[in-house]
Motif scaffolding. Sequence first.
Motif, PDB file in Angstrom:
ATOM      1  N   ASP A 163      -6.708  -9.633  10.758  1.00 47.39           N
ATOM      2  CA  ASP A 163      -4.419 -10.021  10.717  1.00 47.39           C
ATOM      3  C   ASP A 163      -4.328  -9.468  11.847  1.00 47.39           C
ATOM      4  O   ASP A 163      -3.942  -8.252  11.533  1.00 47.39           O
ATOM      5  CB  ASP A 163      -4.009  -9.876   9.798  1.00 47.39           C
ATOM      6  CG  ASP A 163      -2.867 -10.115   9.839  1.00 47.39           C
ATOM      7  OD1 ASP A 163      -2.271 -10.713  10.797  1.00 47.39           O
ATOM      8  OD2 ASP A 163      -1.832  -9.634   8.589  1.00 47.39           O
ATOM      9  N   THR A 164      -4.427  -9.104  13.445  1.00 45.30           N
ATOM     10  CA  THR A 164      -3.917  -8.632  14.323  1.00 45.30           C
ATOM     11  C   THR A 164      -3.305  -9.858  15.211  1.00 45.30           C
ATOM     12  O   THR A 164      -3.230 -11.070  15.521  1.00 45.30           O
ATOM     13  CB  THR A 164      -5.301  -8.568  15.321  1.00 45.30           C
ATOM     14  OG1 THR A 164      -5.824  -9.483  16.158  1.00 45.30           O
ATOM     15  CG2 THR A 164      -6.269  -7.553  14.060  1.00 45.30           C
ATOM     16  N   ARG A 182      -8.506 -13.123   2.248  1.00 45.37           N
ATOM     17  CA  ARG A 182      -7.875 -12.764   2.557  1.00 45.37           C
ATOM     18  C   ARG A 182      -8.059 -11.785   4.419  1.00 45.37           C
ATOM     19  O   ARG A 182      -9.353 -11.898   4.852  1.00 45.37           O
ATOM     20  CB  ARG A 182      -6.937 -11.649   2.475  1.00 45.37           C
ATOM     21  CG  ARG A 182      -7.602 -10.182   2.097  1.00 45.37           C
ATOM     22  CD  ARG A 182      -6.650  -8.485   1.652  1.00 45.37           C
ATOM     23  NE  ARG A 182      -7.460  -7.669   1.050  1.00 45.37           N
ATOM     24  CZ  ARG A 182      -8.306  -6.853   2.612  1.00 45.37           C
ATOM     25  NH1 ARG A 182      -7.901  -7.111   3.284  1.00 45.37           N
ATOM     26  NH2 ARG A 182      -9.282  -5.884   2.253  1.00 45.37           N
ATOM     27  N   ARG A 224      -7.493  -6.317   7.447  1.00 43.22           N
ATOM     28  CA  ARG A 224      -6.471  -5.417   7.981  1.00 43.22           C
ATOM     29  C   ARG A 224      -7.442  -4.317   8.273  1.00 43.22           C
ATOM     30  O   ARG A 224      -7.794  -3.724   8.410  1.00 43.22           O
ATOM     31  CB  ARG A 224      -5.841  -4.790   6.998  1.00 43.22           C
ATOM     32  CG  ARG A 224      -5.091  -6.055   5.723  1.00 43.22           C
ATOM     33  CD  ARG A 224      -3.899  -5.535   5.117  1.00 43.22           C
ATOM     34  NE  ARG A 224      -4.283  -4.218   4.403  1.00 43.22           N
ATOM     35  CZ  ARG A 224      -5.390  -4.899   3.323  1.00 43.22           C
ATOM     36  NH1 ARG A 224      -4.913  -6.124   2.039  1.00 43.22           N
ATOM     37  NH2 ARG A 224      -5.649  -4.069   2.167  1.00 43.22           N
ATOM     38  N   ASP A 275      -6.454  -1.457   8.371  1.00 45.07           N
ATOM     39  CA  ASP A 275      -6.685  -0.115   7.945  1.00 45.07           C
ATOM     40  C   ASP A 275      -8.061  -0.697   7.499  1.00 45.07           C
ATOM     41  O   ASP A 275      -9.719   0.422   6.637  1.00 45.07           O
ATOM     42  CB  ASP A 275      -5.381   0.002   6.928  1.00 45.07           C
ATOM     43  CG  ASP A 275      -4.911  -0.885   5.679  1.00 45.07           C
ATOM     44  OD1 ASP A 275      -4.760  -1.781   5.901  1.00 45.07           O
ATOM     45  OD2 ASP A 275      -5.892  -0.496   4.633  1.00 45.07           O
ATOM     46  N   ASP A 276      -8.951  -1.422   6.812  1.00 42.69           N
ATOM     47  CA  ASP A 276     -10.098  -2.020   6.373  1.00 42.69           C
ATOM     48  C   ASP A 276     -11.411  -1.473   7.470  1.00 42.69           C
ATOM     49  O   ASP A 276     -12.339  -0.811   7.453  1.00 42.69           O
ATOM     50  CB  ASP A 276     -10.266  -3.245   6.325  1.00 42.69           C
ATOM     51  CG  ASP A 276      -9.392  -3.714   5.113  1.00 42.69           C
ATOM     52  OD1 ASP A 276      -9.180  -3.214   4.238  1.00 42.69           O
ATOM     53  OD2 ASP A 276      -9.020  -4.842   5.443  1.00 42.69           O
TER      54      ASP A 276
END
Length: 248
Positions: A186-187, A212, A215, A217-218
């Motif tokens: 998700d960027t 999902r 992210r 942070d993942d």
Amino acid sequence: MTRLDKKIAIVTGAGRGIGRGIAEKLAAEGATVVVTDVNEDSAREVAGALGGDSVGLRVDVTSRESVRAMVDEVTGTLGRVDVLVNNAGWDKVQPFLASDEADWDRVIAINLYGTLHCCKAVLPTMVEQGYGKVVNIASDAGRVGSSGEAVYSAAKGGIIAFTKTLAREMARNQINVNCVCPGPADTPLLAEIGAENPNLTKALERAIPFRRLARPDDLAGAVAFLASDEAGYITGQTLSVSGGLTMS
């Protein structure tokens, strides 16, 4: 003490998205982060948000001269480079037969040549130190292919192969070289790619076992581990961070 105390880390393409998430995580782990991006305002804004001694610099990774000037400035000011994260990337999704050669050149210049330029500029400093961590951001597209991303997949596959070879060459100098392969994330880049296909995100979410998108942070957690001394005996490895979309 945090994992990256007193380390100097360069992160390319860190003005937004995954790169920004990586920069934030490395800073939280104690590193002084050199935030680089082709957009100087974004690089400076992120560095300012990180605080401490972090700095934001404009760098065009497709230009050897731009990369060399950045590394010279970093080593001249901060004295060393302990961590290099080659994150800068770009893609344009379209069937290969409909693709334009100018887009091939841009995809390869940013993704593959950008990584080569940064490694060539930074590694002599790491060799002299007898210490360094290089984390290249590739993609699962380079591992398993991705429809509409033929040239991007080729460039990222090149990064994976380059990582393995460089790890062999650099091991004698106590330099770890590893590769992180994101799945769909998700960027802002994905938002741009999917602008013409509003169903893309939903289709990807259905295909991912965790249901999902990744992210930033993942990805940042995986990079921080590989950049730390906890991963001191790990080199030449390719780590998929894809929520189970691809498994090996």
